[in-house]
Structures are given as structure tokens and as C-alpha cells.
Design a protein around this motif. Structure first.
Motif, PDB file in Angstrom:
ATOM      1  N   VAL A   4      44.312  41.439  49.618  1.00  0.00           N
ATOM      2  CA  VAL A   4      43.419  42.079  48.657  1.00  0.00           C
ATOM      3  C   VAL A   4      44.257  42.573  47.490  1.00  0.00           C
ATOM      4  N   THR A   5      43.806  42.282  46.294  1.00  0.00           N
ATOM      5  CA  THR A   5      44.498  42.728  45.086  1.00  0.00           C
ATOM      6  C   THR A   5      43.558  43.535  44.216  1.00  0.00           C
ATOM      7  N   GLN A   6      43.931  44.768  43.977  1.00  0.00           N
ATOM      8  CA  GLN A   6      43.193  45.594  43.033  1.00  0.00           C
ATOM      9  C   GLN A   6      43.962  45.529  41.723  1.00  0.00           C
ATOM     10  N   GLU A  16      30.540  60.036  31.495  1.00  0.00           N
ATOM     11  CA  GLU A  16      29.309  59.343  31.103  1.00  0.00           C
ATOM     12  C   GLU A  16      29.556  57.915  30.619  1.00  0.00           C
ATOM     13  N   ALA A  17      30.788  57.471  30.596  1.00  0.00           N
ATOM     14  CA  ALA A  17      31.077  56.075  30.245  1.00  0.00           C
ATOM     15  C   ALA A  17      30.907  55.201  31.483  1.00  0.00           C
ATOM     16  N   PRO A  18      30.672  53.893  31.274  1.00  0.00           N
ATOM     17  CA  PRO A  18      30.625  52.977  32.420  1.00  0.00           C
ATOM     18  C   PRO A  18      32.039  52.653  32.893  1.00  0.00           C
ATOM     19  N   VAL A  19      32.147  52.232  34.153  1.00  0.00           N
ATOM     20  CA  VAL A  19      33.453  51.871  34.682  1.00  0.00           C
ATOM     21  C   VAL A  19      33.325  50.661  35.610  1.00  0.00           C
ATOM     22  N   GLU A  20      34.375  49.849  35.614  1.00  0.00           N
ATOM     23  CA  GLU A  20      34.461  48.734  36.557  1.00  0.00           C
ATOM     24  C   GLU A  20      35.857  48.760  37.173  1.00  0.00           C
ATOM     25  N   LEU A  21      35.924  48.780  38.488  1.00  0.00           N
ATOM     26  CA  LEU A  21      37.188  48.694  39.217  1.00  0.00           C
ATOM     27  C   LEU A  21      37.249  47.312  39.844  1.00  0.00           C
ATOM     28  N   ARG A  22      38.318  46.580  39.543  1.00  0.00           N
ATOM     29  CA  ARG A  22      38.370  45.174  39.921  1.00  0.00           C
ATOM     30  C   ARG A  22      39.096  44.951  41.243  1.00  0.00           C
ATOM     31  N   CYS A  23      38.542  43.999  42.009  1.00  0.00           N
ATOM     32  CA  CYS A  23      39.114  43.657  43.303  1.00  0.00           C
ATOM     33  C   CYS A  23      38.976  42.159  43.519  1.00  0.00           C
ATOM     34  N   ASN A  24      40.069  41.523  43.850  1.00  0.00           N
ATOM     35  CA  ASN A  24      40.067  40.115  44.234  1.00  0.00           C
ATOM     36  C   ASN A  24      40.654  39.988  45.633  1.00  0.00           C
ATOM     37  N   TYR A  25      40.145  39.037  46.383  1.00  0.00           N
ATOM     38  CA  TYR A  25      40.658  38.838  47.727  1.00  0.00           C
ATOM     39  C   TYR A  25      41.035  37.381  47.919  1.00  0.00           C
ATOM     40  N   SER A  26      41.860  37.181  48.914  1.00  0.00           N
ATOM     41  CA  SER A  26      42.306  35.835  49.237  1.00  0.00           C
ATOM     42  C   SER A  26      41.988  35.569  50.687  1.00  0.00           C
ATOM     43  N   SER A  27      41.116  34.588  50.919  1.00  0.00           N
ATOM     44  CA  SER A  27      40.784  34.212  52.289  1.00  0.00           C
ATOM     45  C   SER A  27      40.132  32.841  52.273  1.00  0.00           C
ATOM     46  N   SER A  28      40.453  32.043  53.248  1.00  0.00           N
ATOM     47  CA  SER A  28      39.869  30.709  53.352  1.00  0.00           C
ATOM     48  C   SER A  28      38.649  30.697  54.267  1.00  0.00           C
ATOM     49  N   VAL A  29      38.332  31.856  54.841  1.00  0.00           N
ATOM     50  CA  VAL A  29      37.193  31.937  55.755  1.00  0.00           C
ATOM     51  C   VAL A  29      36.265  33.057  55.308  1.00  0.00           C
ATOM     52  N   SER A  30      35.102  33.139  55.949  1.00  0.00           N
ATOM     53  CA  SER A  30      34.119  34.149  55.579  1.00  0.00           C
ATOM     54  C   SER A  30      34.638  35.547  55.881  1.00  0.00           C
ATOM     55  N   ALA A  92      38.655  46.687  50.455  1.00  0.00           N
ATOM     56  CA  ALA A  92      39.159  46.209  51.742  1.00  0.00           C
ATOM     57  C   ALA A  92      38.377  44.988  52.194  1.00  0.00           C
ATOM     58  N   VAL A  93      39.024  44.157  52.973  1.00  0.00           N
ATOM     59  CA  VAL A  93      38.406  42.940  53.504  1.00  0.00           C
ATOM     60  C   VAL A  93      38.675  42.835  54.995  1.00  0.00           C
ATOM     61  N   LEU A 102      40.571  45.890  59.068  1.00  0.00           N
ATOM     62  CA  LEU A 102      40.505  45.969  57.619  1.00  0.00           C
ATOM     63  C   LEU A 102      41.880  45.800  56.983  1.00  0.00           C
ATOM     64  N   ILE A 103      41.916  45.003  55.927  1.00  0.00           N
ATOM     65  CA  ILE A 103      43.110  44.875  55.086  1.00  0.00           C
ATOM     66  C   ILE A 103      42.760  45.508  53.750  1.00  0.00           C
ATOM     67  N   PHE A 104      43.592  46.465  53.324  1.00  0.00           N
ATOM     68  CA  PHE A 104      43.294  47.243  52.135  1.00  0.00           C
ATOM     69  C   PHE A 104      44.087  46.776  50.931  1.00  0.00           C
ATOM     70  N   GLY A 105      43.487  46.959  49.761  1.00  0.00           N
ATOM     71  CA  GLY A 105      44.222  46.811  48.524  1.00  0.00           C
ATOM     72  C   GLY A 105      45.079  48.040  48.279  1.00  0.00           C
ATOM     73  N   GLN A 106      45.794  48.002  47.155  1.00  0.00           N
ATOM     74  CA  GLN A 106      46.765  49.053  46.859  1.00  0.00           C
ATOM     75  C   GLN A 106      46.119  50.322  46.321  1.00  0.00           C
ATOM     76  N   GLY A 107      44.844  50.239  45.962  1.00  0.00           N
ATOM     77  CA  GLY A 107      44.144  51.410  45.452  1.00  0.00           C
ATOM     78  C   GLY A 107      44.103  51.457  43.937  1.00  0.00           C
TER      79      GLY A 107
END
Lengths: 114, 113
Positions: A4-6, A16-30, A92-93, A102-107
Motif C-alpha cells: 500500500v502506498t499513500q 471548510e476546504a475539500p480534501v483528498e488523501l491518496r492511496c494506491n495498492y498493489s495486488s494481483s488478487v481481490s 490498509a488492504v 491488514l497491510i498498512f500504508g505509511q500514513g
């Protein structure tokens, strides 16, 4: 192996502003996907999770996340943040076929400024 | 209040000493986990237990041992502490395996000097 990469270690935003926290994961299965929040000197609390079905998942405190299988992403969003949202957020994934550990990203440290 | 209790909350430990971190849950969850949290590294799995009587190694098991004699308790032991084991340790539990998510304790902040 799953990972998992954050993409952002720190995200400063104004109240009051919008926010997006990005997360990508790597897995070949569901996988199952999760977002947790950690307030200072506390344990982690579950914000939301994606198991199956609708790709848009709504969680507590007005947060939502969208599962994008083609981009292997699970970005967390909130349309209007509050000072009280200041915290560390973890993506986490877990692999469905491998017992659910669970495998966690770095935060990502979200800092909301007045 | 149902949840996970960890003890102690914090500890300063001399290198070479033995230490057991305690974890107790009252939710009758089958699976339990120990993670360590280090700045910039997120949470890394040390050991886990899918059910009472069984344990398994996680990503960073060296220097740690666990036991699961019953459903509620999952202690983590450092046989001979080293400074690199300075960290915040979190115990977690899950109703089952897969998509249930975890319930976390409040953590133990351990400093090895």
C-alpha cells in the motif's frame, strides 16, 4: 506480495476546504480496502471499508472513498474539513484469500488550519 | 465498554531486559494481532493469532514472541530488548478473517535505552 502506498505524507488544508488523501495498492488478487484514522495519542479507528459492490463507500464523519480497480486506488475524500479532522490517516488492504491480515500504508498527516 | 485493553500505557526499559506487553479483549474475537508503529513506516505486523491456540509470524517477528492460551489474552514478549524495539505497539482484534476490519487498543509506548 501486497503493498500500500499513500502518496502524500502530509496534507495541510484550510478549514471548510475539500480534501483528498491518496492511496494506491498493489495486488494481483481481490482485496478488501480500509481507511483508518488515528487521533493524537490514540489507537486507530475504522473510518470506512470496501468489501464489494458499489465502488463509492461512505464512512463516519462525512468521509467517503472510491474504489477504482483499473487504477488500483482507494482515495479518501471529504468535501469540507473541520479542525477536528486533524489526525493521521492510514490506508490498509487485506487479501481475501489470505486470512485477512491488514497491510498498512505509511500514513498521511492531515493538518486542518483555521 | 467493550474493547481492547493494553498495559502498560508506556514504559522505559533498559536494553537486555525482558518485557511482556499485555493485551486483553472482551469482544470474543477470534483473531488478534500485534503491530508496531514507527514514524514514516506506518504499522507493521509482528505476530498474529487466528484463533486460540495458534499463532503466526508477521512482517517483523524477530526479537518478539507471543502466546494465545485463551480467546481473550494475547501477550507480546520481548525476550531481550534492544533500542531498535523502541516503538509504539498496538494490539488489535478481528471478529474473523477478511473484511471485518480491526478493533485497536490504545497502544503501549516503549522506549528501550
Amino acid at each position: 506480495a501486497q503493498s500500500v502506498t499513500q502518496l502524500d505524507s502530509q496534507v495541510p488544508v484550510f478549514e471548510e476546504a475539500p480534501v483528498e488523501l491518496r492511496c494506491n495498492y498493489s495486488s494481483s488478487v481481490s482485496v478488501y480496502l480500509f481507511w483508518y484514522v488515528q487521533y493524537p495519542n490514540q489507537g486507530l479507528q475504522l473510518l470506512l471499508k470496501y468489501l464489494s459492490g458499489s465502488t463509492l463507500v461512505k464512512g463516519i464523519n462525512g468521509f467517503e472513498a472510491e474504489f477504482n480497480k483499473s487504477q488500483t486506488s482507494f482515495h479518501l475524500r471529504k468535501p469540507s474539513v473541520h479542525i477536528s479532522d486533524t489526525a493521521e490517516y492510514f490506508c490498509a488492504v487485506s487479501v481475501r484469500a489470505q486470512g485477512g491480515k491488514l497491510i498498512f500504508g505509511q500514513g498521511t498527516e492531515l493538518s486542518v488550519k483555521p | 465498554i467493550a474493547g481492547i485493553t493494553q498495559a502498560p500505557t508506556s514504559q522505559i526499559l533498559a536494553a537486555g531486559r525482558r518485557m511482556t506487553l499485555r493485551c486483553t479483549q472482551d469482544m470474543r474475537h477470534n483473531a488478534m494481532y500485534w503491530y508496531r508503529q514507527d514514524l514514516g513506516l506506518g504499522l507493521r505486523l509482528i505476530h498474529y493469532s487466528n484463533t486460540a491456540g495458534t499463532t503466526g509470524k508477521g512482517e517483523v517477528p524477530d526479537g518478539y514472541s507471543v502466546s494465545r492460551a485463551n480467546t481473550d489474552d494475547f501477550p507480546l514478549t520481548l525476550a531481550s530488548a534492544v533500542p531498535s524495539q523502541t516503538s509504539v505497539y498496538f494490539c488489535a482484534s478481528s471478529e474473523g478473517q477478511g473484511g471485518y476490519g480491526y478493533t485497536f487498543g490504545s497502544g503501549t509506548r516503549l522506549t528501550v535505552v
